[in-house]
Write a protein that holds these residues in place. Structure first.
Motif, PDB file in Angstrom:
ATOM      1  N   VAL A  28       0.832  -1.208   0.000  1.00  0.00           N
ATOM      2  CA  VAL A  28       0.000   0.000   0.000  1.00  0.00           C
ATOM      3  C   VAL A  28       0.863   1.254   0.000  1.00  0.00           C
ATOM      4  O   VAL A  28       0.598   2.210  -0.730  1.00  0.00           O
ATOM      5  CB  VAL A  28      -0.966   0.007   1.208  1.00  0.00           C
ATOM      6  N   SER A  29       1.912   1.240   0.823  1.00  0.00           N
ATOM      7  CA  SER A  29       2.734   2.446   0.968  1.00  0.00           C
ATOM      8  C   SER A  29       3.813   2.583  -0.099  1.00  0.00           C
ATOM      9  O   SER A  29       4.339   3.672  -0.317  1.00  0.00           O
ATOM     10  CB  SER A  29       3.410   2.451   2.342  1.00  0.00           C
ATOM     11  N   GLU A  60      -3.414   8.534   3.631  1.00  0.00           N
ATOM     12  CA  GLU A  60      -2.113   9.161   3.387  1.00  0.00           C
ATOM     13  C   GLU A  60      -0.984   8.129   3.323  1.00  0.00           C
ATOM     14  O   GLU A  60       0.128   8.458   2.910  1.00  0.00           O
ATOM     15  CB  GLU A  60      -1.809  10.200   4.463  1.00  0.00           C
ATOM     16  N   LEU A  61      -1.276   6.887   3.720  1.00  0.00           N
ATOM     17  CA  LEU A  61      -0.280   5.823   3.629  1.00  0.00           C
ATOM     18  C   LEU A  61      -0.057   5.396   2.175  1.00  0.00           C
ATOM     19  O   LEU A  61       1.010   4.897   1.826  1.00  0.00           O
ATOM     20  CB  LEU A  61      -0.721   4.611   4.470  1.00  0.00           C
ATOM     21  N   MET A  62      -1.037   5.637   1.324  1.00  0.00           N
ATOM     22  CA  MET A  62      -0.980   5.169  -0.056  1.00  0.00           C
ATOM     23  C   MET A  62       0.216   5.736  -0.817  1.00  0.00           C
ATOM     24  O   MET A  62       0.515   6.928  -0.739  1.00  0.00           O
ATOM     25  CB  MET A  62      -2.259   5.552  -0.799  1.00  0.00           C
ATOM     26  N   ASP A  63       0.861   4.871  -1.547  1.00  0.00           N
ATOM     27  CA  ASP A  63       1.969   5.250  -2.418  1.00  0.00           C
ATOM     28  C   ASP A  63       1.464   6.246  -3.459  1.00  0.00           C
ATOM     29  O   ASP A  63       0.480   5.986  -4.163  1.00  0.00           O
ATOM     30  CB  ASP A  63       2.509   3.993  -3.103  1.00  0.00           C
ATOM     31  N   ALA A  64       2.110   7.383  -3.551  1.00  0.00           N
ATOM     32  CA  ALA A  64       1.702   8.427  -4.507  1.00  0.00           C
ATOM     33  C   ALA A  64       1.813   7.938  -5.950  1.00  0.00           C
ATOM     34  O   ALA A  64       1.150   8.472  -6.838  1.00  0.00           O
ATOM     35  CB  ALA A  64       2.550   9.677  -4.312  1.00  0.00           C
ATOM     36  N   LEU A  65       2.629   6.925  -6.189  1.00  0.00           N
ATOM     37  CA  LEU A  65       2.808   6.408  -7.541  1.00  0.00           C
ATOM     38  C   LEU A  65       1.855   5.271  -7.881  1.00  0.00           C
ATOM     39  O   LEU A  65       1.938   4.709  -8.969  1.00  0.00           O
ATOM     40  CB  LEU A  65       4.256   5.934  -7.728  1.00  0.00           C
ATOM     41  N   GLU A  67      -1.187   3.273  -9.198  1.00  0.00           N
ATOM     42  CA  GLU A  67      -2.006   3.502 -10.387  1.00  0.00           C
ATOM     43  C   GLU A  67      -3.376   4.036  -9.996  1.00  0.00           C
ATOM     44  O   GLU A  67      -4.015   3.537  -9.085  1.00  0.00           O
ATOM     45  CB  GLU A  67      -2.163   2.189 -11.163  1.00  0.00           C
ATOM     46  N   LYS A  68      -3.804   5.065 -10.667  1.00  0.00           N
ATOM     47  CA  LYS A  68      -5.097   5.694 -10.387  1.00  0.00           C
ATOM     48  C   LYS A  68      -6.133   5.145 -11.362  1.00  0.00           C
ATOM     49  O   LYS A  68      -5.782   4.729 -12.447  1.00  0.00           O
ATOM     50  CB  LYS A  68      -5.002   7.220 -10.547  1.00  0.00           C
ATOM     51  N   PRO A  69      -7.394   5.152 -11.089  1.00  0.00           N
ATOM     52  CA  PRO A  69      -7.995   5.520  -9.817  1.00  0.00           C
ATOM     53  C   PRO A  69      -7.904   4.350  -8.821  1.00  0.00           C
ATOM     54  O   PRO A  69      -7.910   3.192  -9.206  1.00  0.00           O
ATOM     55  CB  PRO A  69      -9.452   5.805 -10.178  1.00  0.00           C
ATOM     56  N   VAL A  70      -7.823   4.689  -7.559  1.00  0.00           N
ATOM     57  CA  VAL A  70      -7.768   3.701  -6.495  1.00  0.00           C
ATOM     58  C   VAL A  70      -9.071   3.784  -5.714  1.00  0.00           C
ATOM     59  O   VAL A  70      -9.488   4.867  -5.313  1.00  0.00           O
ATOM     60  CB  VAL A  70      -6.571   3.961  -5.557  1.00  0.00           C
ATOM     61  N   SER A  71      -9.704   2.645  -5.512  1.00  0.00           N
ATOM     62  CA  SER A  71     -10.924   2.602  -4.722  1.00  0.00           C
ATOM     63  C   SER A  71     -10.577   2.883  -3.265  1.00  0.00           C
ATOM     64  O   SER A  71      -9.800   2.156  -2.654  1.00  0.00           O
ATOM     65  CB  SER A  71     -11.566   1.216  -4.851  1.00  0.00           C
ATOM     66  N   THR A  72     -11.151   3.947  -2.714  1.00  0.00           N
ATOM     67  CA  THR A  72     -10.876   4.308  -1.324  1.00  0.00           C
ATOM     68  C   THR A  72     -11.299   3.191  -0.380  1.00  0.00           C
ATOM     69  O   THR A  72     -10.592   2.880   0.578  1.00  0.00           O
ATOM     70  CB  THR A  72     -11.592   5.617  -0.948  1.00  0.00           C
TER      71      THR A  72
END
Length: 136
Positions: A28-29, A60-65, A67-72
């Motif tokens: 995740v991170s 905010e733990l999610m890796d900024a890289l 792939e989008k979109p990410v299901s919250t």
């Protein structure tokens, strides 16, 4: 490595669950647990994930890289499961079969995780890094 194995050499199927939880949080991170660094604090990855969870900022733990979109909802479920897997007491960790069912479920019912079994803070003194284990 699970707390009970690191401290007492005890290994069980719940030790694997702990390792799986660490792996989920790493995925995740996008960060490795070993050598994790954050500029705002000296917590390791488990401590960082826990801090974000209790401050109600887990996304905010999610890796900024990533792939989008990410299901919250999927992201939150993954973090929640990861934190449940790294509980201090093996009996507080889920079984792998319940982890699989939870990750496959649309609306799982999950109890609140407790603080991870242990996490480290690093303190810089002179040119050495001193690690202190927190076992709570």
């Amino acid at each position: 490595m699970s707390l009970e194995y690191a401290l007492d050499g005890l290994f069980s199927v719940k030790s694997d669950v702990f390792s799986f939880g660490v792996l989920v949080l790493e995925i995740v991170s996008g960060k490795k647990s070993r050598g994790f660094y954050h500029p705002d604090h000296d917590l390791n990855l488990l401590g960082h994930a826990w801090r974000l969870w209790i401050e109600e900022r887990p996304t905010e733990l999610m890796d900024a890289l990533m792939e989008k979109p990410v299901s919250t909802s999927e992201l939150l479920k993954s973090i929640h499961v990861g934190l449940l897997c790294v509980q201090q007491q093996p009996e507080d960790r889920p079984t792998m079969s319940s982890v699989v069912m939870t990750l496959d479920s649309e609306n799982p019912v999950l109890h609140q995780p407790k603080q991870p079994g242990f996490y480290r803070e690093r303190f810089l003194t002179d040119r050495f890094i001193i690690h202190r284990k927190k076992v709570l």
